[in-house]
Structures are given as structure tokens and as C-alpha cells.
Scaffold this motif. Structure first.
Motif, PDB file in Angstrom:
ATOM      1  N   THR A   1       1.008  -0.969   0.117  1.00 42.86           N
ATOM      2  CA  THR A   1      -0.174  -0.078  -0.073  1.00 42.86           C
ATOM      3  C   THR A   1       1.075   1.267  -0.142  1.00 42.86           C
ATOM      4  O   THR A   1       1.756   1.227   0.764  1.00 42.86           O
ATOM      5  CB  THR A   1      -0.885   0.045   1.151  1.00 42.86           C
ATOM      6  N   ILE A   2       0.603   2.258  -0.952  1.00 41.40           N
ATOM      7  CA  ILE A   2       1.263   3.558  -0.748  1.00 41.40           C
ATOM      8  C   ILE A   2       0.257   4.565  -0.578  1.00 41.40           C
ATOM      9  O   ILE A   2      -0.775   4.636  -0.791  1.00 41.40           O
ATOM     10  CB  ILE A   2       1.775   3.809  -2.404  1.00 41.40           C
ATOM     11  N   LYS A   3       0.966   5.132   0.623  1.00 38.27           N
ATOM     12  CA  LYS A   3      -0.082   6.116   1.165  1.00 38.27           C
ATOM     13  C   LYS A   3       0.771   7.428   1.359  1.00 38.27           C
ATOM     14  O   LYS A   3       2.074   7.766   1.592  1.00 38.27           O
ATOM     15  CB  LYS A   3      -0.448   5.735   2.551  1.00 38.27           C
ATOM     16  N   ASP A   4       0.082   8.470   1.845  1.00 37.00           N
ATOM     17  CA  ASP A   4       0.750   9.841   2.434  1.00 37.00           C
ATOM     18  C   ASP A   4      -0.202  10.208   3.598  1.00 37.00           C
ATOM     19  O   ASP A   4      -0.922   9.358   4.167  1.00 37.00           O
ATOM     20  CB  ASP A   4       0.562  10.833   1.277  1.00 37.00           C
ATOM     21  N   ASP A   5      -0.217  11.564   4.001  1.00 35.02           N
ATOM     22  CA  ASP A   5      -1.045  11.868   5.165  1.00 35.02           C
ATOM     23  C   ASP A   5      -2.445  12.057   5.005  1.00 35.02           C
ATOM     24  O   ASP A   5      -3.137  11.885   5.955  1.00 35.02           O
ATOM     25  CB  ASP A   5      -0.317  13.368   5.645  1.00 35.02           C
ATOM     26  N   LYS A   6      -2.881  11.763   3.551  1.00 36.28           N
ATOM     27  CA  LYS A   6      -4.390  11.887   3.768  1.00 36.28           C
ATOM     28  C   LYS A   6      -4.888  10.607   2.900  1.00 36.28           C
ATOM     29  O   LYS A   6      -6.393  10.229   3.183  1.00 36.28           O
ATOM     30  CB  LYS A   6      -4.957  13.074   2.864  1.00 36.28           C
ATOM     31  N   SER A   7      -4.506   9.873   2.166  1.00 38.12           N
ATOM     32  CA  SER A   7      -4.959   8.832   1.064  1.00 38.12           C
ATOM     33  C   SER A   7      -3.951   7.666   1.158  1.00 38.12           C
ATOM     34  O   SER A   7      -3.081   7.974   1.634  1.00 38.12           O
ATOM     35  CB  SER A   7      -5.064   9.614  -0.122  1.00 38.12           C
ATOM     36  N   ALA A   8      -4.464   6.723   0.626  1.00 41.46           N
ATOM     37  CA  ALA A   8      -4.036   5.362   0.202  1.00 41.46           C
ATOM     38  C   ALA A   8      -4.480   4.811  -0.979  1.00 41.46           C
ATOM     39  O   ALA A   8      -5.574   4.805  -1.203  1.00 41.46           O
ATOM     40  CB  ALA A   8      -3.768   4.470   1.505  1.00 41.46           C
ATOM     41  N   ILE A   9      -3.509   3.823  -1.659  1.00 43.83           N
ATOM     42  CA  ILE A   9      -3.955   3.284  -2.850  1.00 43.83           C
ATOM     43  C   ILE A   9      -3.031   1.896  -2.758  1.00 43.83           C
ATOM     44  O   ILE A   9      -1.739   1.967  -2.255  1.00 43.83           O
ATOM     45  CB  ILE A   9      -3.288   4.173  -4.036  1.00 43.83           C
ATOM     46  N   ASP A  10      -3.679   1.028  -3.268  1.00 40.74           N
ATOM     47  CA  ASP A  10      -3.124  -0.532  -3.129  1.00 40.74           C
ATOM     48  C   ASP A  10      -2.109  -0.466  -4.313  1.00 40.74           C
ATOM     49  O   ASP A  10      -2.285   0.034  -5.462  1.00 40.74           O
ATOM     50  CB  ASP A  10      -4.073  -1.425  -3.117  1.00 40.74           C
ATOM     51  N   GLY A  11      -1.047  -1.530  -4.300  1.00 37.89           N
ATOM     52  CA  GLY A  11      -0.331  -1.727  -5.278  1.00 37.89           C
ATOM     53  C   GLY A  11       0.241  -3.243  -5.174  1.00 37.89           C
ATOM     54  O   GLY A  11       0.008  -3.839  -4.375  1.00 37.89           O
ATOM     55  N   VAL A  12       0.571  -3.595  -6.400  1.00 32.71           N
ATOM     56  CA  VAL A  12       1.159  -4.857  -6.871  1.00 32.71           C
ATOM     57  C   VAL A  12       2.328  -4.867  -7.416  1.00 32.71           C
ATOM     58  O   VAL A  12       2.351  -4.031  -8.763  1.00 32.71           O
ATOM     59  CB  VAL A  12       0.058  -5.752  -7.251  1.00 32.71           C
ATOM     60  N   VAL A  13       3.313  -5.654  -7.328  1.00 31.38           N
ATOM     61  CA  VAL A  13       4.650  -5.706  -8.263  1.00 31.38           C
ATOM     62  C   VAL A  13       4.386  -7.142  -8.507  1.00 31.38           C
ATOM     63  O   VAL A  13       4.769  -8.078  -7.709  1.00 31.38           O
ATOM     64  CB  VAL A  13       5.854  -5.490  -7.372  1.00 31.38           C
ATOM     65  N   TRP A  14       4.419  -7.472  -9.905  1.00 23.39           N
ATOM     66  CA  TRP A  14       4.234  -8.740 -10.308  1.00 23.39           C
ATOM     67  C   TRP A  14       5.721  -9.470 -10.430  1.00 23.39           C
ATOM     68  O   TRP A  14       6.756  -8.690 -10.127  1.00 23.39           O
ATOM     69  CB  TRP A  14       3.713  -8.983 -11.835  1.00 23.39           C
ATOM     70  N   LYS A  15       5.745 -10.833 -10.337  1.00 24.68           N
ATOM     71  CA  LYS A  15       7.081 -11.563  -9.995  1.00 24.68           C
ATOM     72  C   LYS A  15       7.929 -11.021 -11.015  1.00 24.68           C
ATOM     73  O   LYS A  15       9.236 -11.037 -10.686  1.00 24.68           O
ATOM     74  CB  LYS A  15       6.623 -13.034 -10.077  1.00 24.68           C
ATOM     75  N   GLY A  16       7.736 -10.857 -12.406  1.00 24.64           N
ATOM     76  CA  GLY A  16       8.702 -10.453 -13.415  1.00 24.64           C
ATOM     77  C   GLY A  16       9.321  -9.144 -13.098  1.00 24.64           C
ATOM     78  O   GLY A  16      10.509  -8.946 -13.525  1.00 24.64           O
ATOM     79  N   SER A  17       8.595  -8.425 -12.478  1.00 24.64           N
ATOM     80  CA  SER A  17       9.318  -6.908 -12.205  1.00 24.64           C
ATOM     81  C   SER A  17       9.898  -6.680 -10.943  1.00 24.64           C
ATOM     82  O   SER A  17      10.583  -5.708 -10.665  1.00 24.64           O
ATOM     83  CB  SER A  17       7.988  -5.909 -12.344  1.00 24.64           C
ATOM     84  N   VAL A  18       9.885  -7.726 -10.105  1.00 30.07           N
ATOM     85  CA  VAL A  18      10.543  -7.593  -8.523  1.00 30.07           C
ATOM     86  C   VAL A  18      12.103  -7.445  -8.962  1.00 30.07           C
ATOM     87  O   VAL A  18      12.543  -6.781  -7.917  1.00 30.07           O
ATOM     88  CB  VAL A  18      10.234  -8.804  -7.810  1.00 30.07           C
ATOM     89  N   ARG A  19      12.797  -8.284  -9.548  1.00 32.84           N
ATOM     90  CA  ARG A  19      14.277  -8.081  -9.825  1.00 32.84           C
ATOM     91  C   ARG A  19      14.413  -6.959 -10.355  1.00 32.84           C
ATOM     92  O   ARG A  19      15.623  -6.470  -9.834  1.00 32.84           O
ATOM     93  CB  ARG A  19      14.492  -9.020 -10.628  1.00 32.84           C
TER      94      ARG A  19
END
Length: 507
Positions: free
Chosen positions: A54-72
Motif C-alpha cells: 500500500t502506498i500512502k501519504d498523510d491523507k490517502s492510500a492506494i493499493d499496489g502490486v509488483v508482479w514476479k517478473g518486475s521484482v528483480r
């Protein structure tokens, strides 16, 4: 799909899936490339290799995903509390009516975040003992081969080669790598493993020491040398390694795990190699000092020898007395040999006077007479032998009488032995015990010989033929027992003894 319209409206009705996928296409088209800055939270590394966060700041948040191929390919490792800048596209998850960002790249948001991540990694490696001074290896004093890991096109390699050539001309192996960017850490780690994999004594010489060098730069430029995998590779190197990354004020993670840190690449070359001229001067100084010490030692021994020689007599004086005795003995030797020869000649004349043919003949005649007399005596003894054999015809009768007398003596000894055996059995102290009697002993193991010596309560031991029993003396009356009729036994008649006739004794 069934098109159902209200009687009072011309607008078609969407299904839930149609609306969800329409929104998904709209978001992906409008926000296909988005750069987003925020703080990471709820970071989850799934077993299938994907990373959910989850990416957040002081007011809001948004879910995120990193697929297996992009982790490296991520610039930093996703961790909770890290401020990052991510790049990706916005999409939705139709099954949950949620929108999220699919992250394709990630980098730290600023120097503060990078340093915070570095401090956490330093604390982790320090806890594992990789910074301990006890595990750092000593550097070789005079290396024959130096391995350098750096960029082949920069000024760093020229400075190192120039400094090594001036100080200590030796064999230098350069492993070219890039020293900045995403691939720099992997290439430097591969170079370290490659140098360690060189077998000693092979076609390519194995370095005695390694230098990892790079020029100065910003924190972002030197960030590749803060990689955890690279730090562990440096710590696991079997070859001593000098870290020379950046200027004197720059510090990277491999500086803490390397065997020695140099403030600059040029200083690394000076640390790795001695100065040949200084070594030559030092050897020359040692040689001069050795010669002076040897000369002083020899002179001291010579002085001590001369001092000791003053108290010793001269060799000529020591040999004079022996030489005089030798001269006197040599002068007497000729006369002594002559007198000795004369004495032996006189003794020989006395012996030869007794050696005449007449004396030898007399001795031979005496021996012949003795031989004749001995032969006659042997003939006479041979003629008297049959007469002596006839006189000894009485020997068999005498031998028979001796055998009879011996047998009588043997029978008397056997009878006497049988009597002694009966007497021994009658005197055996255990025989009464076998017949039913008991031996009474006190507590001190002394034998009780009188009933008056025992009182009530005394402890006694009763020894029977087959074992011992303990008892306590009690003066109460015994129980009345009806005696059994004893069987009358006839006294045994004594056997008449007939005196044996006296046979006499030949002994």
C-alpha cells in the motif's frame, strides 16, 4: 445478455461485469503511465513471488502490486516505512471494485529514505557479525599479483596502475565492470567471485590481494556499493580485499565488511604495495648492521682468546718433557734389543741340548711297553668273565626275596595310613555338626562352652552342618513334646583280631 429497458426510459441497463470492465479500460487508458510518490506500508512478499503493498501519504492510500517478473528490476527492496517513487499504470480489480497501481519500477524518494534504508541494512549485517574486526584478514606485505575491480575507462585505473608501477612493479589483473547503475553491484560481486575461483598455480595467476575502486560521486552514484548481496560477497571473499570507493568523506556498505578501507583509489594502491626503494634501503641497512655486528663479535672473541692465551704455557714448554723422555727411551732401545736377543739364544741352546735321537727312542719304547701290558690285562679279564656270570646265578632268588619283603612293607604302610585316616575323620570338628549337633557362638564369635555364660536376651549364632542361624536366649520353659520311641539297636560285635605272624624284616 438480455436487454431490459424501463417503460419510461430509453437508457440500456449495464450488467455489473460490463460496468466493471468498462471502468477498468477507462482507467488503464487514461492512466497508463503514472509516477507516484508515497510511503510504503502493508508490504507482503507472497510465496508465488508477487509483492503486494500500500502506498500512502498523510491523507490517502492506494493499493499496489509488483508482479514476479518486475521484482528483480526494482531499484530498492520494498520495505515498510520506506518513501519511494514508483512508476506504473492504474487498473482495477473487478472482483472487489477496487483500483490499484501495477508497479513496474521503484526508487527511493530521496537521500533521507536511502540513508534510512542503509542504516537498517547496516544494523542487520552488524548483528550477524560481518563488521567484526576478528574476521578481517591481514594484508600480504609483498603481493606478487594484485587484482583490481573497476571501470577500465576511468581515471581510477590509470592512477592505480601508475602508483603501483612507481612503488612496487608487479603483475596487475584488471576485471572491468561498470561502477554505477542497476547492474553495477551484480558485476562487482561477480568479479570478486571470479577472482576467488582462480586456482593457484594455473595459467592465470591468482591475485594475492583485491582492490575494489571507484571515483567520487553523490550518494545515488555510489548506491550500488551499498547492495546487501555485494556486501556479503565481499565478506565471503577468501582473498584479502581493500575497499576504495569514492573520496575520503564517502562511506559505503562494503567499507565496513572489507578487510581494509582506503580513503581514495590511489591510497588503496599504496596500502596494497610496499615501496621497492624503501625495501632495498632497509635490506642494505640490515646488511650493514649485520656486518658491523659480526665484525664486533669476531673482534670481541679474538680479544678474549688473546687474554686467555696469556695464562697458558707455550706449546714448546708442554712438549719439552715428553720429548726428553722419548729421546732417552730411543737411546736405550738398541742395547735392549741386543740383550733380549742374546737371552733368547741361550734359552734356545738349552732346549736343543735335550732334543737328541736317543731320548726320543726311549720315550717311544716306554709307550710301547705300556701298551703291551694293557693288552695282556684285557685278555685275562675276558677269560674270567664266564666264571663271574656263573657265580651270579643266585641273583634271581635274592631278587624274589627282596620283592616279597617290599610288598609286606607296603601293606603295613597302607594299614597304618587307613588308621590315620579314621583318626582324622573322628577328630574332624565338622563331623558332630553333620550328626545333628550345633556349635554355639556369642556375638563376638567366641565359642560358648558353658550354659552359665549366657543370660536372657543374649544373641547367639548356631552353626549347623548345612548353615548358620541366629537366636536370642530365652529362659522360658520349652513346650511339652511327646518323645518318639527310639528303636533298639544292637551293639556291634567287635571283630576278632588275629595277630599276624611276624614275617621278619629284611631292611
Amino acid at each position: 445478455m438480455t436487454d431490459v429497458t424501463a417503460p419510461d426510459s430509453n437508457a440500456p441497463a449495464y450488467s455489473v461485469s460490463e460496468l466493471a470492465f468498462a471502468l477498468k479500460r477507462t482507467l488503464e487508458t487514461s492512466y497508463s503511465h503514472v509516477r507516484l510518490r508515497g510511503e510504503l506500508s502493508k508490504v507482503t512478499h507472497h510465496s508465488n513471488g508477487h509483492v503486494y503493498l500500500t502506498i500512502k501519504d498523510d491523507k490517502s492510500a492506494i493499493d499496489g502490486v509488483v508482479w514476479k517478473g518486475s521484482v528483480r528490476g526494482l531499484g530498492v527492496r520494498p520495505e515498510h516505512g520506506l518513501e519511494v517513487i514508483v512508476t506504473g499504470k492504474i487498473t482495477t480489480y473487478p472482483a472487489g471494485s477496487r483500483y490499484q497501481i501495477v508497479i513496474e519500477s521503484m526508487e527511493a524518494a530521496g537521500v533521507g529514505a536511502l540513508l534510512a534504508q542503509l542504516e537498517r541494512l547496516k544494523a542487520k549485517l552488524h548483528g550477524e557479525g560481518l563488521f567484526e574486526a576478528s574476521r578481517k584478514r591481514p594484508l600480504p606485505s609483498m603481493p606478487a599479483v594484485v587484482g583490481v575491480i573497476t571501470s577500465p575507462t576511468g581515471a581510477v585505473i590509470r592512477d592505480i596502475l601508475h602508483r603501483i608501477r612507481d612503488r612496487w612493479p608487479c603483475h596487475v589483473l584488471v576485471w572491468p565492470v561498470i561502477v554505477q547503475g542497476d547492474q553495477a553491484a551484480a558485476q562487482v560481486a561477480g568479479a570478486i567471485r571470479g577472482f576467488n575461483a582462480i586456482a593457484p598455480g594455473g595459467a592465470v595467476p591468482r591475485p594475492d590481494i583485491l582492490i575494489v575502486a571507484r571515483g567520487g560521486g553523490s550518494v545515488e552514484d555510489l548506491w550500488a556499493f551499498n547492495d546487501e548481496t555485494l556486501a556479503r560477497t565481499v565478506a565471503a571473499s577468501d582473498i584479502p580485499l581493500i575497499s576504495a570507493v569514492g573520496h575520503e568523506t564517502d562511506t559505503t556498505l562494503i567499507d565496513f565488511v572489507s578487510d581494509r578501507r582506503a580513503p581514495t583509489p590511489t591510497a588503496a594502491a599504496e596500502i596494497a604495495t610496499p615501496v621497492l626503494g624503501e625495501l632495498r634501503a632497509l635490506v642494505s641497512d640490515y646488511d650493514r648492521r649485520l656486518n658491523r655486528s659480526g665484525a664486533r663479535l669476531i673482534e670481541d672473541r679474538r680479544t678474549r682468546l688473546v687474554s686467555a692465551a696469556r695464562g697458558l704455557p707455550r706449546p714448546a714448554d708442554l712438549l719439552a718433557l715428553a720429548q726428553q723422555r722419548f729421546d732417552i727411551a730411543a737411546g736405550r732401545l738398541d742395547a735392549a734389543l741386543g740383550r733380549n736377543t742374546a737371552v733368547h739364544a741361550q734359552a734356545l741352546l738349552r732346549v736343543t741340548a735335550r732334543l737328541s735321537p736317543e731320548a726320543l727312542g726311549r720315550q717311544r719304547q716306554q709307550k710301547a711297553d705300556r701298551l703291551t701290558d694293557l693288552t695282556q690285562r684285557l685278555d685275562l679279564a675276558a677269560r674270567r668273565t664266564p666264571e663271574r656270570i656263573a657265580q651270579n646265578a643266585r641273583l634271581p632268588a635274592l631278587w624274589s626275596r627282596l620283592n616279597a619283603a617290599g610288598e609286606r612293607r607296603l601293606r603295613r604302610d597302607e594299614d597304618r595310613l587307613a588308621s590315620l585316616e579314621k583318626l582324622r575323620q573322628s577328630l574332624n570338628p565338622r563331623r558332630p555338626l553333620d550328626m545333628g549337633f550345633a556349635l554355639v557362638r556369642k556375638a563376638d564369635r567366641s565359642i560358648v562352652r558353658s550354659a552359665a555364660s549366657l543370660g536372657p536376651g543374649d544373641w547367639v549364632s548356631l552353626q549347623f552342618g548345612d548353615g548358620d542361624r541366629n537366636a536370642v536366649i530365652d529362659n522360658s520353659a520349652p513346650p511339652v513334646v511327646t518323645p518318639l520311641a527310639a528303636a533298639a539297636s544292637k551293639p556291634a560285635r567287635p571283630k576278632p583280631t588275629t595277630p599276624k605272624p611276624d614275617q621278619g624284616d629284611l631292611f
